[in-house]
Design an enzyme around this catalytic site. Structure first.
Site, short mmCIF file in Angstrom:
data_model
loop_
_atom_site.label_atom_id
_atom_site.label_comp_id
_atom_site.label_asym_id
_atom_site.label_seq_id
_atom_site.Cartn_x
_atom_site.Cartn_y
_atom_site.Cartn_z
CG ASP A 19 -1.95 -1.03 1.25
OD1 ASP A 19 -2.42 -1.38 0.15
OD2 ASP A 19 -2.33 -1.50 2.34
CE LYS A 35 5.09 15.97 -13.87
NZ LYS A 35 6.48 16.37 -14.22
CG MET A 36 -2.62 16.12 -8.65
SD MET A 36 -3.96 15.04 -8.09
CE MET A 36 -3.85 13.70 -9.26
NE ARG A 43 -4.14 -7.09 -4.05
CZ ARG A 43 -5.40 -6.99 -3.65
NH1 ARG A 43 -6.31 -6.45 -4.43
NH2 ARG A 43 -5.75 -7.45 -2.47
CB VAL A 72 -7.42 2.43 5.14
CG1 VAL A 72 -6.59 1.19 4.81
CG2 VAL A 72 -7.58 3.29 3.91
CG ASP A 104 -8.71 -6.11 7.26
OD1 ASP A 104 -9.48 -7.06 7.02
OD2 ASP A 104 -8.08 -5.51 6.37
CB THR A 132 -4.85 5.63 12.58
OG1 THR A 132 -5.51 4.57 11.88
CG2 THR A 132 -4.79 5.33 14.05
N1 ATP Z 1 -16.90 6.37 10.89
C1 ATP Z 1 -16.83 5.47 11.88
N2 ATP Z 1 -16.95 5.84 13.17
C2 ATP Z 1 -16.87 4.95 14.18
N3 ATP Z 1 -16.68 3.63 13.99
C3 ATP Z 1 -16.56 3.19 12.73
C4 ATP Z 1 -16.62 4.06 11.59
N4 ATP Z 1 -16.45 3.33 10.47
C5 ATP Z 1 -16.28 2.06 10.88
N5 ATP Z 1 -16.35 1.96 12.23
C6 ATP Z 1 -16.27 0.76 13.06
O1 ATP Z 1 -15.54 -0.25 12.37
C7 ATP Z 1 -16.38 -1.37 12.11
C8 ATP Z 1 -16.02 -1.96 10.78
O2 ATP Z 1 -16.19 -0.98 9.78
P1 ATP Z 1 -16.92 -1.26 8.40
O3 ATP Z 1 -18.29 -1.76 8.64
O4 ATP Z 1 -16.76 -0.04 7.58
O5 ATP Z 1 -16.04 -2.46 7.84
P2 ATP Z 1 -15.84 -2.91 6.34
O6 ATP Z 1 -17.04 -2.50 5.53
O7 ATP Z 1 -15.46 -4.32 6.36
O8 ATP Z 1 -14.64 -1.98 5.91
P3 ATP Z 1 -13.32 -2.33 5.06
O9 ATP Z 1 -13.50 -3.70 4.48
O10 ATP Z 1 -13.28 -1.24 4.05
O11 ATP Z 1 -12.21 -2.22 6.07
C9 ATP Z 1 -17.81 -0.83 12.19
O12 ATP Z 1 -18.71 -1.85 12.57
C10 ATP Z 1 -17.69 0.23 13.28
O13 ATP Z 1 -17.78 -0.35 14.55
#
Ligand code: ATP
Ligand code: MG
Length: 325
Positions: A14, A27-28, A94, A254, A258, A291
């Site tokens: 990443d 260009k950025m 990738r 991001v 996980d 983060t």
């Molecule tokens: N904006 C937010 N504020 C607070 N908690 C969040 C937020 N976004 C995600 N979370 C927490 O993280 C958990 C997992 O996020 P999400 O449902 O977006 O997972 P996902 O769709 O599998 O995401 P990805 O696969 O892109 O990592 C959510 O159930 C929630 O508890």
């Protein structure tokens, strides 16, 4: 004995960058470029290691890797406290690109589909899994092109034979095949993953009904349906628990999924009850969005958010299980 085996069949390097504004043609100039390893299983392992703290090491990482980018990936992974099992592939790992637009706080993510793998390469991974004792086998992320759709279903069978709990965070055909096989311990879909599974759009209630039906049919024992900024719902034979998201300043989504999976499995592996493990996952998901870029979640944030969530639900937890064992 190794506790938790984290599988990544389509890892990424990443690259994250910052730019004032994304524009066409010109260009950025990007700043603060960072390089990180990624891919579902690797991210889950990073969360486990973060939670384990100084003692380190509570994760076996099984990964398919190849090409010059694979060497960079291997070098980065070796610097982390993992037990590494790198299986070779002809293709190149990738490179995903993340761009954070500072003027708007928006994030753009460009994720290539990755290399085509062969049946032999996948078989080598499964063979490696056969010989790894584990209490939890976590498969997270997309299958690489060329991998048969039943690959996660086969891993589910390996976990069953080993007496390990199989944890799955996947989508599409690979997910459908794994659910057809059944016997998943913990399945973590997002709303859109369940929608794709059933082939039409769902509101939260309808999605929970789909999940309850999967549980009733023995496809998965526990389902954690995550809903991004709307929190998550836990579904098992006992019923349903809905928790709102913890309100935090949002920087980058991001790795929220996980982080949720990693923290929930960590808590379960330390003997915590399902409801607490679920709350711990929720805290880690929230910690992850605080983060920037590909940074996942920080231990101190998870613990603080979890402690607060426990107080809010009237179930105080001294958290002695986090540092023990
Ligand atoms: N904006 C937010 N504020 C607070 N908690 C969040 C937020 N976004 C995600 N979370 C927490 O993280 C958990 C997992 O996020 P999400 O449902 O977006 O997972 P996902 O769709 O599998 O995401 P990805 O696969 O892109 O990592 C959510 O159930 C929630 O508890
Ligand atoms: Mg996800």
């Amino acid at each position: 004995m190794s506790d938790i085996v984290c599988i990544t069949l389509n890892p990424t390097l990443d690259l994250s960058n910052e730019v004032d504004r994304v524009v066409a043609t010109h260009k950025m100039r990007v700043r603060n470029q960072r390089q990180d390893v990624g891919g579902g299983g690797i991210n889950v392992a990073r969360v486990l290691v973060e939670l384990k703290g100084e003692a380190g090491g509570e994760a076996d990482v099984v990964v398919l890797s190849g090409g010059a980018t694979g060497q960079l990936l291997a070098a980065a992974l070796s610097a982390m406290p993992f037990k590494l099992h790198i299986l070779p592939m002809q293709g190149e790992v990738r490179i995903a690109v993340m761009v954070y637009e500072t003027e708007t706080g928006q994030e753009y993510r460009f994720v290539p589909e990755g290399p085509v793998v062969s049946a032999i390469e996948i078989d080598r991974v499964l063979l490696a899994l056969e010989s790894l004792p584990a209490r939890y086998m976590v498969a997270s992320g997309s299958l690489p092109r060329g991998a048969a759709p039943d690959t996660y279903a086969r891993i589910s069978r390996i976990a069953a034979r080993a007496g390990a709990r199989f944890v799955l965070d996947a989508s599409g055909e690979a997910l459908a095949a794994a659910l057809a096989e059944g016997g998943i311990y913990l399945f973590k879909p997002s709303l859109s993953e369940l929608e794709r599974l059933v082939g039409h759009s769902l509101d939260v209630q309808a999605a929970a009904d789909v999940a309850s039906d999967l549980v009733a049919r023995g496809k998965a024992q526990v389902i954690a349906l995550t809903l991004g900024a709307d929190g998550a719902m836990l579904i098992n034979a006992e019923g349903r628990t809905r928790l709102p998201a913890i309100l935090v300043p949002v920087r980058s989504a991001v790795g929220a999924g996980d982080s949720f999976v990693g923290a929930m499995v960590f808590a379960l592996s330390r003997g915590q009850a399902l409801q607490r493990a679920f709350r711990f996952g929720l805290a880690a998901g929230a910690a992850a969005v605080m983060t920037p870029g590909t940074d996942l979640c920080r231990r101190a944030d998870i613990l603080a958010l979890y402690r607060q969530a426990c107080l809010d639900t009237g179930d105080p937890d001294r958290l002695d299980w986090v540092s023990g064992g």
